[in-house]
Design a protein around this motif. Structure first.
Motif, PDB file in Angstrom:
ATOM      1  N   ALA A 281      28.128  40.367  55.244  1.00  8.92           N
ATOM      2  CA  ALA A 281      29.140  39.565  55.805  1.00  8.92           C
ATOM      3  C   ALA A 281      28.970  39.005  56.957  1.00  8.92           C
ATOM      4  O   ALA A 281      29.311  37.778  57.241  1.00  8.92           O
ATOM      5  CB  ALA A 281      30.455  40.566  55.733  1.00  8.92           C
ATOM      6  N   GLU A 282      28.426  39.878  57.879  1.00 11.81           N
ATOM      7  CA  GLU A 282      28.019  39.060  59.027  1.00 11.81           C
ATOM      8  C   GLU A 282      27.006  37.932  59.088  1.00 11.81           C
ATOM      9  O   GLU A 282      27.182  36.876  59.597  1.00 11.81           O
ATOM     10  CB  GLU A 282      27.614  40.019  60.178  1.00 11.81           C
ATOM     11  N   ALA A 283      26.102  37.939  58.191  1.00 15.26           N
ATOM     12  CA  ALA A 283      25.119  37.054  58.229  1.00 15.26           C
ATOM     13  C   ALA A 283      25.491  35.679  57.473  1.00 15.26           C
ATOM     14  O   ALA A 283      25.211  34.656  57.636  1.00 15.26           O
ATOM     15  CB  ALA A 283      23.851  37.542  57.381  1.00 15.26           C
ATOM     16  N   ARG A 284      26.458  35.894  56.544  1.00 15.56           N
ATOM     17  CA  ARG A 284      27.210  34.868  55.937  1.00 15.56           C
ATOM     18  C   ARG A 284      27.902  34.002  56.648  1.00 15.56           C
ATOM     19  O   ARG A 284      28.110  32.696  56.715  1.00 15.56           O
ATOM     20  CB  ARG A 284      27.921  35.403  54.717  1.00 15.56           C
ATOM     21  N   HIS A 285      28.654  34.767  57.649  1.00  6.92           N
ATOM     22  CA  HIS A 285      29.743  34.269  58.508  1.00  6.92           C
ATOM     23  C   HIS A 285      29.366  34.192  60.178  1.00  6.92           C
ATOM     24  O   HIS A 285      30.041  33.322  60.926  1.00  6.92           O
ATOM     25  CB  HIS A 285      30.955  34.930  58.390  1.00  6.92           C
ATOM     26  N   GLY A 286      28.185  34.102  60.042  1.00  9.13           N
ATOM     27  CA  GLY A 286      27.752  34.033  61.644  1.00  9.13           C
ATOM     28  C   GLY A 286      28.216  35.115  62.580  1.00  9.13           C
ATOM     29  O   GLY A 286      28.327  34.972  63.564  1.00  9.13           O
TER      30      GLY A 286
ATOM     31  N   LEU B 134      28.700  45.178  55.771  1.00  6.52           N
ATOM     32  CA  LEU B 134      28.935  44.739  57.057  1.00  6.52           C
ATOM     33  C   LEU B 134      27.976  43.738  57.377  1.00  6.52           C
ATOM     34  O   LEU B 134      28.363  42.599  57.821  1.00  6.52           O
ATOM     35  CB  LEU B 134      29.288  45.733  57.891  1.00  6.52           C
ATOM     36  N   LEU B 135      26.598  44.166  57.309  1.00  9.32           N
ATOM     37  CA  LEU B 135      25.568  43.194  57.792  1.00  9.32           C
ATOM     38  C   LEU B 135      25.488  41.961  56.980  1.00  9.32           C
ATOM     39  O   LEU B 135      25.301  40.942  57.249  1.00  9.32           O
ATOM     40  CB  LEU B 135      24.325  44.155  57.706  1.00  9.32           C
TER      41      LEU B 135
END
Length: 132
Positions: A127-132, A124-125
Motif C-alpha cells: 500500500a505504501e509503495a502504491r501511494h507513495g 502495508l508495504l
C-alpha cells in the motif's frame, strides 16, 4: 519468511556493534532478490553462558540460522547464502585475527504443512509503495 537468528558469544559486545551486524544481514538478504522485504526478520541473541573448544575465555563465536519457507530452488538458496555469508564474513574479518573466532551459517527450509504464519507487513508495504 526468511527469519535470521544470530546467536553470539557475549565477549563480542566489546568488539563489534551487533546492531550493525543485524542491519548488514537484513540489507544483504534483501539484495539477493529472493526474499520478500516484508518477510525478512533478523534478530540477535546474546549468549551469556557458553564454552568453546578448550575453554579459553578469548574465544568467540557467531552462529546464524536462516529459516525460510519452501518455494526457492537449491541454486537460488545457495547463491543467496553465498552472498550473505560472504558479506557477513567480510564485515567480521578483523575478528578472525584476534584470539580465535568461529562463524557459521545454516539455512533450513520449513515444511509448508507444518509452518503457520500471519503477517500484515506485506500489505502495508504494498500500500505504501502504491501511494507513495
Amino acid at each position: 519468511m526468511p527469519h535470521f537468528t544470530i546467536e553470539y558469544s557475549a565477549n563480542l559486545d566489546d568488539k563489534l556493534d551487533i546492531a550493525e551486524v543485524v542491519e548488514l544481514v537484513r540489507s544483504t538478504a534483501i539484495e539477493t532478490g529472493i526474499f520478500p522485504v516484508g518477510g525478512v526478520r533478523v534478530r540477535a541473541i546474546r549468549c551469556e553462558h557458553y564454552a568453546i573448544a578448550d575453554g579459553r575465555p578469548g574465544f568467540a563465536f557467531m552462529a546464524m540460522l536462516l529459516r525460510l519457507g519452501e518455494g526457492r530452488d537449491l541454486a537460488a538458496r545457495k547463491r543467496a547464502g553465498d552472498h550473505i555469508f560472504a558479506q557477513l564474513s567480510h564485515y567480521l574479518d578483523p575478528l578472525f585475527g584476534d584470539e580465535g573466532f568461529a562463524l557459521s551459517f545454516d539455512m533450513v527450509v520449513n515444511d509448508n504443512e507444518t509452518s503457520w504464519k500471519r503477517n500484515s507487513i506485506h500489505d502495508l508495504l504494498i500500500a505504501e509503495a502504491r501511494h507513495g
